[in-house]
Structure formats: C-alpha cells, structure tokens
Enzyme design. Structure first.
Site, short mmCIF file in Angstrom:
data_model
loop_
_atom_site.label_atom_id
_atom_site.label_comp_id
_atom_site.label_asym_id
_atom_site.label_seq_id
_atom_site.Cartn_x
_atom_site.Cartn_y
_atom_site.Cartn_z
NE ARG A 139 -21.32 -9.50 48.75
CZ ARG A 139 -21.39 -10.41 49.71
NH1 ARG A 139 -21.83 -11.63 49.43
NH2 ARG A 139 -21.03 -10.12 50.93
CD GLU A 140 -24.08 -1.68 46.63
OE1 GLU A 140 -23.57 -2.49 45.83
OE2 GLU A 140 -23.40 -0.88 47.30
CE LYS A 168 -25.60 -13.12 47.82
NZ LYS A 168 -25.67 -14.23 46.88
CB SER A 227 -18.43 -32.32 50.53
OG SER A 227 -19.25 -32.42 49.40
NE ARG A 274 -22.52 -19.87 43.81
CZ ARG A 274 -22.20 -20.79 44.69
NH1 ARG A 274 -23.09 -21.21 45.53
NH2 ARG A 274 -20.99 -21.30 44.72
CG HIS A 333 -27.18 -31.96 40.88
ND1 HIS A 333 -26.73 -33.19 40.46
CD2 HIS A 333 -26.12 -31.14 40.81
CE1 HIS A 333 -25.46 -33.10 40.13
NE2 HIS A 333 -25.06 -31.87 40.34
N1 GLN Z 1 -14.79 -33.51 46.54
C1 GLN Z 1 -15.70 -32.47 46.21
C2 GLN Z 1 -16.96 -32.61 47.03
O1 GLN Z 1 -17.37 -33.67 47.29
C3 GLN Z 1 -16.04 -32.47 44.74
C4 GLN Z 1 -16.97 -31.34 44.37
C5 GLN Z 1 -17.18 -31.14 42.89
O2 GLN Z 1 -17.01 -32.04 42.11
N2 GLN Z 1 -17.57 -29.97 42.47
O3 GLN Z 1 -17.57 -31.66 47.41
#
Ligand code: GLN
Ligand code: ZN
Length: 766
Positions: A8-9, A11, A446, A528, A707
């Site tokens: 990964r040089e 990155k 999550s 990435r 996001h």
């Molecule tokens: N259950 C996953 C989370 O909440 C769904 C992630 C995703 O849709 N990429 O992280």
C-alpha cells in the site's frame, strides 16, 4: 497492474502528502517507484507487451478528465497543465472532512469549500471512478501530458510500453451532462482533436502501439453511441497513421456490438474470454485476417489460479487457425481488480493458497502459456505440473465440498422461500405482538465506531486486550447505546454493531467456506482499499453468529431489539467468489446459512430481524437482457434467508441507494415486512417508484442524511415525512435515518436522532 504497491505504498504516500508531511516531489517519487517496480517486474517475468499509464495517483477516469481538460469551473482551472491541487480537489473536494466512507456512504461532497466530483461504480466492479462532468458549452484542451510523460519515463528505463487510454466513447458515456437529456455523444467532435494530438505525440515519442479501452462495447449501446465509435476510430485511422491501436473490450462478450467492433479500422482487438468465452468462435470466423486478436484468457476479476492445461488446449485450437503474429494472450481485463502478490500471504491454508493467483502469479501464468505455445510443453513443465495438481485437489478437496450443503442448496422446494402467510395477515400478528405506535422509529443498525471502539478492537487483535476484557468493553458500549435509545424514545432498538469490524467480514469470519488475506488489498477508490473475503468452498454456519450479542442486548430492555444480519446477495457481492460454481448456487448456500441464523434469533426471543442488502442493485448484470434472471435468484435467496420464521416475526431489509425505479418489482417481491431505504439526499424523489408500483408492505424512507455530520432540524424531517405521506399510506411509514451511523460521531447522532423522534411524535399528532 494494480497501482497501489505491494504494501500500500501509494496510500501511505498520498496520506502523507495530504496531511502535509511530504511535498509534491516526494509524492511523485513514490509514484515513480511504484511504476518502475511494475514495469521491471513485468519485464523480468517475461511479459512482451507492457502497459504504461495504467498507473494513477487517484483514478484513471479522473486522469482522462484532466488529460482533455474536462474540468468544471468550480475547480478554478483555466489553462495550462492541471496542478495537483486542482486534481485532488476534483478527487476529494477541498477544505472539508474526508474519510467517512463505508459500504454505501460514497458521498464526500459535504462541508464547505469545493465539493469533489461525483463518484460511482466502474461497470460491475467495486472500483469507483470520478464521474466526468460536461457543461453544455464544454470545450476540451490538452491539460495533462501524464500518458506521454509515463511513456517517456518507462522508455528512459529501457522499457518500451504500450500506453493505455480510456477511449473517447467510454469517457463520454461514463460522464454526466448538466441535464439528463444532454446528449454527451454530441461532444465527440470537440473531444477527438485532443485524443488525436495525444496519440500523434505518443507516436512521435516512439510508441508503436497504444491500448484504447472501450469497455462500453460490453453494454447495450444506442445508435448515437455506435455511430460515435465508428466516427472516433475512423478519425484515428485517418489522422493517426503511425500508431497501431489495440481496441480493448472487457467485462463481457461483445454481443450485438460484435459486428461493429470488427468493422472498426484498428490494428488489434482485445476480447474478454473469461466473461465472454462464447464469443470466440464467431469472432474467429469473422475477424479480418490481419487483425491482431488479444485473447483475455486469464481472469482479471478473480483470484483463482488458471487451469493451464485447459487454457492451453483452447489456445492451441485458436493458434491452429490464426497466424502467431496475429495473436496475443492477456488477462481478461485490467488487474486493478485483484490483489498484487500471493507470495505475501504466509498465513493462508496451503491448499487454498495453491489454488490462488494474484496479479503477479497471473503474469507468470501468461508467461508460461506463451513459452509453451512457442516452444512446446517442456518450456514450462513446473508451472503446468503445479497447475494440474491444484486443479485436481480443488475438484475434490473436502475443504471445498460439503455434500450436506450442496444437497440442501440444490433442493427446489418453493415452500422454502415463502413466508407462511401473506403480508396482510402477518401484519395483524406483528401489530399485536410488537404493539408499535404509528410512524414507528428505528435506526439502521450501527452506532458510531468511535476511536475508542476501534482502538479496543485493535488492542484485542494484537493480544493486548484479553477476550474477557474486550467482551466487557463491548457489553458496556452496547448497554450504553440501549439505555440511550430508551431515553430518547426510539421504538425498535438496535444493539449498535460495536463488535463488528465490517458488515461482510464479521460474518465471513464465522462461516466455513470463507477465507481472508493479510495483504490482499484492492483499490475501491482513490486511497481507499478493501480486502475482499474469498469464498473458496461450500458455505455453512458452524454455529450461531449473532445470537449472543442480540440476546444480550434484548435482555437489557423490554422494547423490541432488532437482530441485524448481512444478506446473502451482499455477502456474495462484496467477496471474491469461487469460479467453480454459479453465483446463484453460492448465493443459495449463503442464504441457507443465514436462514438458520434467522431462525435461531427468533428462538432466542428476537422478534424483529433486519437482513441488509445494500449490494443487491450493484449485482445487476451489465446487459438489461440478463437482469431478470439475476433478480429472480437474488430475490429468491433473500427470501430463503428470511422465510424460516413465524408470521409474527417481523423481517426488515435495508438498501442504501436512490435508484429504485427499474427494479421496484423485485424489491416488492422480496416480501420483507419493512424496508428502509436511502431517500433524504434525493429529497424523496425515489418514492415516485413506490406510487406507480403501490408498494404493499411497510417502508422507512430515510429522513436523516447520515453521509454528512450536519444535524437536520425537526421541520426539515417533517417536510420529508410530509412528502412520503403524499406517496405512501401513513400506516406504511417508518421513521429512520438513511443508513447505519458507524461513520458518525455521538454528539451529532444524539442531536439528529432526538430530532427524528420529535418529528415522529409530531407526525403522529397529524
Ligand atoms: N446494518 C448496517 C449498518 O448500520 C447497514 C450498513 C449498510 O447499509 N451499508 O451499518
Ligand atoms: Zn445503508
């Protein structure tokens, strides 16, 4: 060749450069070292046609935008060579936070300053390119001489290369205009002079061949696009007389573009004979005798060792029909999509390792085939013996073949994929058991994977934290998350997924048939990289995978705790897959393993279970004609995983993208009781699909764009809920964020979810 470096040089150098630790000269030196290593390695392995310009600091489509000066005004470029500042602003935006990407969160255009260009998937790979942007009054001008510079650089090392370019038609087709209706092909006449200039310069520098990639040849093309291909390549033939073009198709057979491809006035044509094996006979019959055919016989998309004897057999049959100087052998496509060197893997099971080939090994295979074709079998005895041995053990190894799994997946009983009763009846039972209010609130799974969580995981992996200590830490985090959700008044809770490193890896590590590499990095986008798991054998579940965490979390609360699983299509799609079994078969195996998990969760008292399928859409075949067959088995696999439970158990699914209209029937056919989807960024536009289709079950259109760190206010969410209510019945609507919250921080998550709960409360009041 992969451009990231064996360790990964690239990155490392990029990140140092971006954080100001090294200067531009040092970054350029690191890049040049990677290129030199790639070229000399290929030469030493015996490659006769070595590519240049396959390297990129970030993305080869972005490089093409830079080459032709397709640089939107906001980046402040006017003329002259594109600077690194402009280049990286296009790639990553400037003055904003980056790095909060996950499986579905590919937007990095938030914050202040200049946004990055849009990013999207390169055909059906997991590589993302920067989408070229074309203005209505777009002009083009040579703005980067990278392809010429790198040709010279190799030449200075004594290596003659064949420069690679993204073709003009592919470049235009993959871009976007100011509006949907803007005809991008109309830009071709303005674009071609830049290409012609570049090609003639390459010829003047001493290049004899150039490779021009037109992977759009594997897509359904309209008449304008077909005409554009004809125009482009006849112009090249006319105006670039001293350079031979290897026109390169990949990712599928030429199909109905075959006659067109064969009619173009080019010196060579590359065929993907892994994905498009069936096209060979027809192309051989129709190809002009002087056309050089490049036969892509080594899989550039997957990590399996080739069966050299079998491949040799195919090649000998072709060689009998065609002059040797009119044939080349090659990988099926760029090896950008596979890891670099298998020799770095010292912890893989030796049998498995003997079945694999990464890019360095694939070049070795090509070299062996080439030697044998020109000198006879003895010229690569060892390579062939090793390949034969691997093919033999792979065909019968008990590490791969599990008769119980195979026969279960082969069962064709339709009952297995259907819930016991239709949704209307399930719903009554679920209402009674769950007792949820209208506009129920939930999240996608999550919670923030904080620095602390990641540090604990790393310490545990290194042995600095004992199993018991790590477990205690995770329990504490989970309990905090549960208490906090109770406090703010969420209706269906989640445990937070603190124990998961990644939504596919976490399950892959617990399933048989999956393996993981140490250094098998593949570029996902820019700096990435991901290490996709390898599905090498029949997939089964030795023991429950999530029941412990889900029942612990449920034991902390009286509210419903949602179980959380990654669905079969996503498990397949984000892995390297075995090539000795159909995708549908592998997916069915995973589906049955997950079905057992779902049933075990239900037995453990989990009444709501979410099966995530964020990758369902990206599995779609490149040609529309192949969509139905894919969607049929993909939907069936989802249903197999879900259908083992009682009617009163509520199955959720989650998808995070905004294009639904063309697959809405399939989404409905999945028959999940509740689906949560991404809608806030598109301002609920995608709900249009759900109006014409009359989506029958419940649906949570995301009201909070995760996001971005921005906290949406209550009125904003109310407006989105209002839009949703105009399109779907109130009693079908759930209130949730767009996606999981793992990339966010707690402060913004707390404010945003508190607002979300308030918005739901107001919605209930009417
Ligand atoms: N259950 C996953 C989370 O909440 C769904 C992630 C995703 O849709 N990429 O992280
Ligand atoms: Zn998501």
């Amino acid at each position: 060749m992969p451009r990231i470096g064996p360790r990964r040089e690239l990155k490392i150098a990029l990140e140092k450069f971006w954080s100001g630790k090294i200067d531009e000269a040092a970054l350029r030196k690191a890049a040049a070292d990677i290129r030199a290593a790639n070229w000399t390695r290929q030469r030493d392995l015996g490659v006769t046609v070595i590519p240049s310009n396959d390297f990129s600091l970030y993305d080869h489509v972005l490089d093409t935008s830079a080459m032709v000066g397709a640089i939107p005004k906001i980046y402040g470029w006017t003329d002259g060579p594109v600077s690194l500042d402009v280049y990286f602003a296009m790639a990553r935006g400037s003055q904003k936070d980056v790095g909060d990407h996950d499986g579905c969160a590919h937007d990095h255009s938030h914050g202040h300053g200049v946004p990055a260009q849009e990013m999207t998937k390169w055909f059906d790979t997991n590589y993302h390119y920067m989408v070229p942007e074309f203005a209505r009054d777009q002009t083009f001008a040579l703005a980067s001489t990278k392809v010429i510079d790198e040709y010279r650089e190799a030449k200075a090392l004594g290596i003659q290369t064949r420069p690679v370019l993204v073709g003009p038609v592919t470049f235009l087709k993959l871009g976007k205009g100011e509006s949907e209706s803007f005809d991008r092909m109309s830009l071709l006449p303005k674009l071609l002079p830049v290409y012609i200039d570049v090609l003639n310069t390459l010829a003047a520098e001493g290049a004899d061949w150039v490779q021009i990639d037109e992977p759009v040849l594997a897509l359904d093309l309209d008449d304008k696009e077909k005409t554009a291909l004809k125009t482009a390549y006849s112009q090249f033939a006319l105006k670039v007389p001293n350079l031979k073009i290897m026109l390169t198709s990949y990712f599928g057979p030429l199909g109905d573009n075959e006659a067109l491809a064969l009619s173009l006035p080019v010196a060579g044509l590359h065929l993907d004979l892994v994905r498009g094996a069936s096209q060979l006979d027809s192309v051989l019959k129709k190809a002009p005798a002087d056309l050089v055919l490049s036969l892509g016989v080594i899989d550039g998309r997957n990590i399996w060792r080739s069966d050299l004897s079998k491949t040799l057999g195919r090649l000998e049959a072709i060689a009998a029909k065609r002059a040797a100087n009119r044939l080349q052998i090659a990988p099926s496509c760029s090896m950008l999509h596979v890891p670099i060197d298998l020799d770095q893997e010292d912890a893989l099971d030796p049998d498995l390792k003997s079945w694999l080939a990464f890019s360095v090994q694939k070049i070795g295979e090509l070299a062996a085939l080439s030697r044998v074709l020109s000198l006879g079998r003895d010229a690569a005895k060892d390579a062939f013996a090793a390949s034969d041995a691997a093919a033999a053990t792979r065909a019968s190894s008990p590490k791969i073949h599990n008769p119980a799994v195979e026969s279960r997946a082969a069962e064709k009983s339709p009952g297995q994929s259907e819930r016991k009763s239709p949704f209307s009846e399930r719903r009554k039972l679920q209402d009674k058991v769950l007792g949820l209010p209208s506009f129920p609130t939930t999240t996608i799974g999550s919670f923030p994977q904080t620095e602390e969580v990641r540090k604990a995981r790393a310490a545990h992996a290194k042995g600095q934290l004992s199993d018991a200590e790590y477990d205690a830490f995770l329990r504490k985090e989970t309990e905090k998350a549960v208490r906090w959700q109770e406090d703010i008044g969420i209706d269906v809770l989640v445990h937070g997924e603190f124990e998961r490193n990644d939504m596919v890896q976490y399950f892959g590590e617990q399933l048989s048939g999956y393996a993981f590499t140490k250094h098998g990095w593949v570029q996902s986008y820019g700096s990435r990289y991901v290490r996709p798991p390898i599905i090498f054998g029949d997939v089964s579940r030795p023991k429950p995978m999530t029941v412990g965490w889900s029942s612990y979390a449920q034991s902390l609360t009286k509210l419903p705790m949602k179980g959380m699983l990654t669905g079969p299509v996503t498990m397949l799609q984000w892995s390297f897959m075995r090539d000795d079994l159909g995708r549908d078969q592998v997916c069915r195996q995973i589906a049955f393993a997950l079905r057992d998990e779902v049933v075990d969760l239900e037995k453990a008292g989990i009444g709501v279970i979410q099966i995530d399928e964020p990758a369902l859409r990206e599995g779609l075949p490149l040609r529309k004609g192949d969509w139905k067959a894919y969607l049929d088995w993909a939907v069936e696999c989802f249903k197999i995983s879900a259908a083992g439970v009682k009617d009163q158990t509520q199955i959720h699914t989650h998808m995070c993208y905004a294009e639904f209209n063309d697959i809405i029937d399939a989404i409905g056919a999945m028959d999940a009781d509740v689906i949560s989807i991404e809608t806030s960024r598109s301002k609920m536009e995608l709900l249009d699909a759900f109006v014409t289709y009359k989506y029958p079950n419940e649906i949570g259109p995301g009201v909070y764009d995760i996001h971005s760190p921005r906290v949406p206010e209550v009125p904003e969410m109310m407006e989105l809920i209002g839009k949703a209510r105009r399109n779907i019945a109130a009693d079908q609507i759930w209130i949730n964020p767009d996606c999981g919250l793992k990339t966010r921080g707690w402060p913004e998550v707390k404010s945003a979810l508190t607002n979300m709960v308030e918005a739901a409360r107001q919605a209930r009041m009417g």
